[in-house]
Design an enzyme around this catalytic site. Structure first.
Site, PDB file in Angstrom:
ATOM      1  N   ASN A 113     -27.530   3.323  14.449  1.00  0.00           N
ATOM      2  CA  ASN A 113     -26.597   3.403  13.316  1.00  0.00           C
ATOM      3  C   ASN A 113     -25.539   2.332  13.528  1.00  0.00           C
ATOM      4  OD1 ASN A 113     -24.665   4.055  11.430  1.00  0.00           O
ATOM      5  ND2 ASN A 113     -24.018   5.954  12.425  1.00  0.00           N
ATOM      6  N   GLU A 137     -18.951  11.094  10.506  1.00  0.00           N
ATOM      7  CA  GLU A 137     -17.909  10.207   9.966  1.00  0.00           C
ATOM      8  C   GLU A 137     -17.844  10.319   8.449  1.00  0.00           C
ATOM      9  OE1 GLU A 137     -19.099   6.614  11.999  1.00  0.00           O
ATOM     10  OE2 GLU A 137     -18.473   7.530  13.888  1.00  0.00           O
ATOM     11  N   GLU A 140     -25.409  15.673  16.850  1.00  0.00           N
ATOM     12  CA  GLU A 140     -24.391  14.755  17.359  1.00  0.00           C
ATOM     13  C   GLU A 140     -23.060  15.493  17.512  1.00  0.00           C
ATOM     14  OE1 GLU A 140     -25.413  10.429  16.372  1.00  0.00           O
ATOM     15  OE2 GLU A 140     -24.377  11.232  14.628  1.00  0.00           O
TER      16      GLU A 140
HETATM   17  C1  PEP Z   1     -23.270   7.697  16.039  1.00  0.00           C
HETATM   18  O1  PEP Z   1     -22.391   7.167  15.392  1.00  0.00           O
HETATM   19  O2  PEP Z   1     -24.176   8.274  15.426  1.00  0.00           O
HETATM   20  C2  PEP Z   1     -23.207   7.627  17.494  1.00  0.00           C
HETATM   21  C3  PEP Z   1     -23.963   8.441  18.174  1.00  0.00           C
HETATM   22  O3  PEP Z   1     -22.337   6.720  18.044  1.00  0.00           O
HETATM   23  P1  PEP Z   1     -22.231   6.330  19.625  1.00  0.00           P
HETATM   24  O4  PEP Z   1     -23.635   6.133  20.119  1.00  0.00           O
HETATM   25  O5  PEP Z   1     -21.447   5.056  19.611  1.00  0.00           O
HETATM   26  O6  PEP Z   1     -21.553   7.459  20.284  1.00  0.00           O
END
Ligand code: PEP
Length: 249
Positions: free
Chosen positions: A10, A98, A166
């Site tokens: 992403n 987000e 997540e």
């Molecule tokens: C994300 O934004 O989905 C994510 C997992 O970011 P990071 O790997 O930077 O923690």
């Protein structure tokens, strides 16, 4: 069918046209077919067409980070799943934390977006995850279960839907849950999906996301019911992302 493994990047609001160089490098790095996972990069909308054109016939797929719930209409500034399909996207991330935080997206809206993704013939990546205060209050599992039930539409199948767990507090922070905590949550998500969709739900891929790096990928990817990763920061450079794909070589 057992779940397919997926390494998904992403890019958020990062990258420029010059980032095509990173895509080229990733295409090269994965061209020997030595990895056993699918590989996906989700750049900003405006780069999808160019990147998808470059990756046609390679081992790298290109997806989007969001879409509108309607197929077309008077929605200034929005992009539909049909339009994303038209320019070569394969997947659409919906309900990233987000977007839930910055755009106050609810699980009901995420549900409608995921259904639109399926209607357009694309694969939805439905994101769920608890905040730090919810985990501290021992509510993580209940929050995530509620998000799954409310966000995943009846049109979901293992072929058109990927779940991404997540934990909000692990995104971009360098902090990760323990492997046991990841396994417990993924087992719980699998059980929720089985309640919703029956035994076919054993085929859904469930990704872990939150500070996945080359150094911790193998350990996190080996946890129970983890079928890949959704990666932010470490997906921006082909070398780093390829180091995560190494967990599947
Ligand atoms: C994300 O934004 O989905 C994510 C997992 O970011 P990071 O790997 O930077 O923690």
């Amino acid at each position: 069918m057992p779940p397919k493994s997926l390494a998904a990047g992403n890019w958020k609001m990062h990258g420029t046209l010059a980032s095509l160089q990173e895509i080229e490098s990733l295409v090269q790095a994965t061209s020997d077919n030595k990895h056993s996972c699918d590989v996906l990069i989700c750049p900003s909308f405006i780069y999808i067409a160019a990147f998808a054109e470059r990756t046609k016939g390679t081992n790298v797929m290109i997806g989007a980070q969001d879409c509108h719930a309607h197929a077309s209409g008077a929605h200034t500034g929005d992009v539909s799943a049909n339009q994303l399909a038209d320019v070569g996207a394969s997947h659409v991330i919906v309900g990233h934390s987000e977007r839930r935080a910055d755009h106050t997206e609810t699980s009901e809206q995420v549900h409608a977006k995921a259904a639109a993704v399926h209607e357009a013939g694309l694969i939805s990546i439905v994101c769920v995850g608890e905040t730090e205060s919810e985990r501290d209050a021992s509510k993580a599992e209940a929050v995530v279960t509620g998000q799954i039930i409310a966000s995943v539409p009846d049109s979901a199948t293992p072929e058109n839907t990927v779940i991404a767990y997540e934990p909000v507090w692990a995104i971009g922070t360098g902090r990760t849950p323990t492997v046991k905590d990841v396994a417990d949550m993924h087992d719980s998500i699998r059980a929720t999906l089985i309640e919703q969709f029956g035994q076919a739900a054993n085929g859904f891929s469930i990704l872990y996301g939150g500070s996945v790096k080359p150094a911790n990928a193998k350990e996190l990817m080996s946890a129970s019911n983890v079928n890949g990763a959704l990666v932010g920061g470490a997906s921006l450079k082909a070398e780093d992302f390829n180091g995560i794909i190494d967990a599947y070589r």
